[in-house]
Design an enzyme around this catalytic site. Structure first.
Site, PDB file in Angstrom:
ATOM      1  N   THR A  48      35.176   2.648  18.299  1.00  0.00           N
ATOM      2  CA  THR A  48      36.290   1.714  18.508  1.00  0.00           C
ATOM      3  C   THR A  48      36.576   0.917  17.243  1.00  0.00           C
ATOM      4  O   THR A  48      37.738   0.665  16.914  1.00  0.00           O
ATOM      5  CB  THR A  48      35.988   0.774  19.691  1.00  0.00           C
ATOM      6  OG1 THR A  48      35.743   1.568  20.853  1.00  0.00           O
ATOM      7  CG2 THR A  48      37.135  -0.191  19.957  1.00  0.00           C
ATOM      8  N   CYS A  49      35.529   0.545  16.534  1.00  0.00           N
ATOM      9  CA  CYS A  49      35.693  -0.254  15.317  1.00  0.00           C
ATOM     10  C   CYS A  49      36.446   0.523  14.237  1.00  0.00           C
ATOM     11  O   CYS A  49      37.335  -0.010  13.586  1.00  0.00           O
ATOM     12  CB  CYS A  49      34.324  -0.684  14.791  1.00  0.00           C
ATOM     13  SG  CYS A  49      33.322  -1.559  16.009  1.00  0.00           S
TER      14      CYS A  49
END
Length: 161
Positions: A48-49
């Site tokens: 996600t990052c």
């Protein structure tokens, strides 16, 4: 206790990789007299990052800066080697600060630490974004789930500027 809007950031020292090697940067150096967008991720290179959170800030960097923001920084509980590699591989080196909170000192002082040991990550930062003016939190957006980057994403921050 979790930091809140109106609170002053705690004093901390980060490490950041630059073209000249690692440098230490303090909260005072980064935030004093400036308007800064700060966002945090549970870990560099995590899905996600890397695929959602960071790209939104890189893609919207110029727009964010055009709205009276002096700088953008991302912080993670990783060492400066990892943060430097992430800056290089993402194309973000020199565009935003990639701050290594290597011992989670800053993250814990904010009250935004989380234990992700069940996922093999250990103590990390919650995912959040904030607008900081002269070291004081003006807006704070904390994600409920570390796998999402909506509340703390660049689009939300742009709406607050």
């Amino acid at each position: 206790m979790t930091i809140a809007i109106g609170d002053k950031l705690p004093t901390a020292t980060f490490k950041e990789k630059t073209s000249d090697g690692p440098v230490e940067i303090t909260t005072e150096q980064l935030f004093k007299g400036k308007r800064i967008v700060l966002f945090a991720v549970p870990g560099a290179f995590t899905p996600t990052c890397s695929l959602n959170h960071l790209p939104g800030y890189l893609e919207n960097r110029d727009t964010i800066l055009s709205r009276g923001v002096d700088d953008i920084a991302v912080v993670a509980v990783n060492d400066w080697h990892v943060m430097g590699a992430w800056a290089q591989s993402s194309g973000g080196m020199g565009k935003i600060h990639f701050l290594a909170d290597w011992d989670a000192g800053f993250t814990k002082a904010l009250g935004l630490d989380t234990d992700l040991s069940a996922g093999g990550l250990g103590v990390r930062s919650k995912r959040y974004s904030m607008l900081v003016e002269d070291g004081v939190v003006k807006s704070l957006n904390i994600e409920e789930s570390p796998g999402q980057a909506t509340v703390s994403g660049a689009a939300t921050m742009l709406g607050q500027l």
